[in-house]
Scaffold this active site. Structure first.
Site, PDB file in Angstrom:
ATOM      1  N   TYR A 147     -11.719   9.040 -14.487  1.00  0.00           N
ATOM      2  CA  TYR A 147     -11.789   7.729 -13.844  1.00  0.00           C
ATOM      3  C   TYR A 147     -12.208   6.660 -14.859  1.00  0.00           C
ATOM      4  O   TYR A 147     -11.588   5.598 -14.949  1.00  0.00           O
ATOM      5  CB  TYR A 147     -12.771   7.768 -12.678  1.00  0.00           C
ATOM      6  CG  TYR A 147     -12.782   6.496 -11.866  1.00  0.00           C
ATOM      7  CD1 TYR A 147     -11.812   6.253 -10.902  1.00  0.00           C
ATOM      8  CD2 TYR A 147     -13.755   5.517 -12.073  1.00  0.00           C
ATOM      9  CE1 TYR A 147     -11.800   5.086 -10.163  1.00  0.00           C
ATOM     10  CE2 TYR A 147     -13.756   4.336 -11.347  1.00  0.00           C
ATOM     11  CZ  TYR A 147     -12.779   4.129 -10.390  1.00  0.00           C
ATOM     12  OH  TYR A 147     -12.769   2.961  -9.663  1.00  0.00           O
ATOM     13  N   ASP A 206       0.855  -1.187   0.000  1.00  0.00           N
ATOM     14  CA  ASP A 206       0.000   0.000   0.000  1.00  0.00           C
ATOM     15  C   ASP A 206       0.890   1.236   0.000  1.00  0.00           C
ATOM     16  O   ASP A 206       2.030   1.183   0.488  1.00  0.00           O
ATOM     17  CB  ASP A 206      -0.927   0.015   1.216  1.00  0.00           C
ATOM     18  CG  ASP A 206      -2.123   0.942   1.008  1.00  0.00           C
ATOM     19  OD1 ASP A 206      -3.176   0.448   0.548  1.00  0.00           O
ATOM     20  OD2 ASP A 206      -2.016   2.152   1.293  1.00  0.00           O
ATOM     21  N   THR A 222     -16.808   0.691   0.044  1.00  0.00           N
ATOM     22  CA  THR A 222     -15.468   0.932   0.587  1.00  0.00           C
ATOM     23  C   THR A 222     -15.347   2.403   0.970  1.00  0.00           C
ATOM     24  O   THR A 222     -16.276   3.188   0.785  1.00  0.00           O
ATOM     25  CB  THR A 222     -14.389   0.595  -0.456  1.00  0.00           C
ATOM     26  OG1 THR A 222     -14.554   1.490  -1.577  1.00  0.00           O
ATOM     27  CG2 THR A 222     -14.517  -0.843  -0.941  1.00  0.00           C
ATOM     28  N   ASP A 241       4.363   3.250  -3.676  1.00  0.00           N
ATOM     29  CA  ASP A 241       3.550   4.081  -4.560  1.00  0.00           C
ATOM     30  C   ASP A 241       3.553   3.419  -5.932  1.00  0.00           C
ATOM     31  O   ASP A 241       4.573   3.425  -6.624  1.00  0.00           O
ATOM     32  CB  ASP A 241       4.146   5.489  -4.636  1.00  0.00           C
ATOM     33  CG  ASP A 241       3.418   6.399  -5.617  1.00  0.00           C
ATOM     34  OD1 ASP A 241       2.433   5.955  -6.238  1.00  0.00           O
ATOM     35  OD2 ASP A 241       3.859   7.561  -5.768  1.00  0.00           O
ATOM     36  N   VAL A 242       2.422   2.847  -6.338  1.00  0.00           N
ATOM     37  CA  VAL A 242       2.404   2.082  -7.588  1.00  0.00           C
ATOM     38  C   VAL A 242       2.612   2.970  -8.811  1.00  0.00           C
ATOM     39  O   VAL A 242       2.924   2.477  -9.893  1.00  0.00           O
ATOM     40  CB  VAL A 242       1.092   1.271  -7.741  1.00  0.00           C
ATOM     41  CG1 VAL A 242       0.968   0.251  -6.620  1.00  0.00           C
ATOM     42  CG2 VAL A 242      -0.121   2.186  -7.819  1.00  0.00           C
ATOM     43  N   LYS A 297      -9.884   3.426 -16.160  1.00  0.00           N
ATOM     44  CA  LYS A 297     -10.284   2.030 -16.002  1.00  0.00           C
ATOM     45  C   LYS A 297     -10.490   1.339 -17.349  1.00  0.00           C
ATOM     46  O   LYS A 297     -10.238   0.134 -17.487  1.00  0.00           O
ATOM     47  CB  LYS A 297     -11.547   1.945 -15.146  1.00  0.00           C
ATOM     48  CG  LYS A 297     -11.309   2.320 -13.682  1.00  0.00           C
ATOM     49  CD  LYS A 297     -10.292   1.411 -13.015  1.00  0.00           C
ATOM     50  CE  LYS A 297     -10.159   1.665 -11.532  1.00  0.00           C
ATOM     51  NZ  LYS A 297      -9.218   0.753 -10.854  1.00  0.00           N
TER      52      LYS A 297
END
Length: 261
Positions: free
Chosen positions: A168, A39, A203, A61-62, A172
């Site tokens: 967004y 994470d 979530t 940090d991806v 995706k």
């Protein structure tokens, strides 16, 4: 089922909360040999890993390819291999959600696109799309010798786009196309790549969704918000031997909100 992932070394991004944390819990319950809980906030990754018997927390940090490569290398050096990668890390845009909410309150048309900054666009793309590329590339490098399964998390919003959420939805959609392209390329190396495309999930990210949008998603005969655990079940199916013949799939898990041909 309790031994479904026996002997498997697994790495999960976005593990500090939501779908990622639920996935870590299910992998542990089903016998995973070791889980690397990744994470951006090391503390939240540690909170997840501390609940599991065989887990290591990694702060990553991806969106930073060097950090992703280091995390993958660290896992391989410690465990010898990675068998399963689940890329659940992702971000939304609270400011755009605020503008959507304000438009609903005033009765005015939504006005996000004209106000969307380069910084807001890049933030969503950097994490959601660039991050997926970084994980797929790193996974390809270390799994091609032994094979394995990679599951990315897309979104139903790539098909049924939300008004006021262009960045967004675009990120995706990119996750879906990128993952399917990778699936074709990596199949000869014994690496299966698939995508879970959730609808609304209860979530922390969903908690920022304006109330009228939440109500719309819960109206009608379709199911409303899924639990993180329900999405994790779909992820584990795609990562398991039960899905040996499933490659490049986009699994809609939206409770019947809509279907696609």
């Amino acid at each position: 089922m309790k031994d479904q992932f026996a002997g498997k070394v697994c790495l999960v991004t976005g593990a500090g909360s939501g779908i990622g944390a639920a996935t870590c819990g299910l992998l542990a319950a089903r016998g995973a040999e070791h889980i690397y809980a990744v994470d951006i906030a090391h503390g939240t990754a540690e909170a997840t890993s501390s609940k599991l018997e065989r887990a290591t927390a990694l702060g990553v940090d991806v969106g930073d390819p060097a950090q992703v490569d280091r995390a993958i290398d660290e896992a391989v050096q410690a465990s010898g291999r990675i068998d399963v990668i689940v890329h659940a890390a992702g971000v939304d845009d609270p400011e755009s959600k605020k503008w959507i909410y304000e438009a609903a309150e005033s009765g005015a048309p939504v006005d996000v696109l004209s106000r969307l900054s380069d910084e807001a666009w890049r933030r969503v793309m950097r994490v959601n799309l660039d991050g997926t590329f970084h994980l797929l590339r790193a996974g390809a490098r270390v799994m091609r010798g032994s094979g394995g399964a990679i599951v990315t998390v897309g979104s139903s919003s790539a098909f049924d786009t939300l008004t006021g959420y262009p960045h967004y939805a675009a990120s995706k959609s990119g996750v879906h196309a990128l993952s399917q392209a990778a699936a074709k390329e990596l199949l000869p190396y014994g690496i299966r790549v698939n995508v879970v495309a959730p609808g609304p999930v209860d979530t922390g990210m969903a908690a920022r969704t304006p109330a009228h949008l939440r109500a719309a998603m819960e109206a009608g005969p379709a199911r409303g918000y899924a639990t993180a655990e329900e999405i994790a079940e779909s992820i584990l199916y795609l990562a398991s031997p039960a899905a040996a013949n499933v490659v490049g799939a986009i699994l809609l898990t939206n409770g019947g909100q809509f279907t696609v041909a």
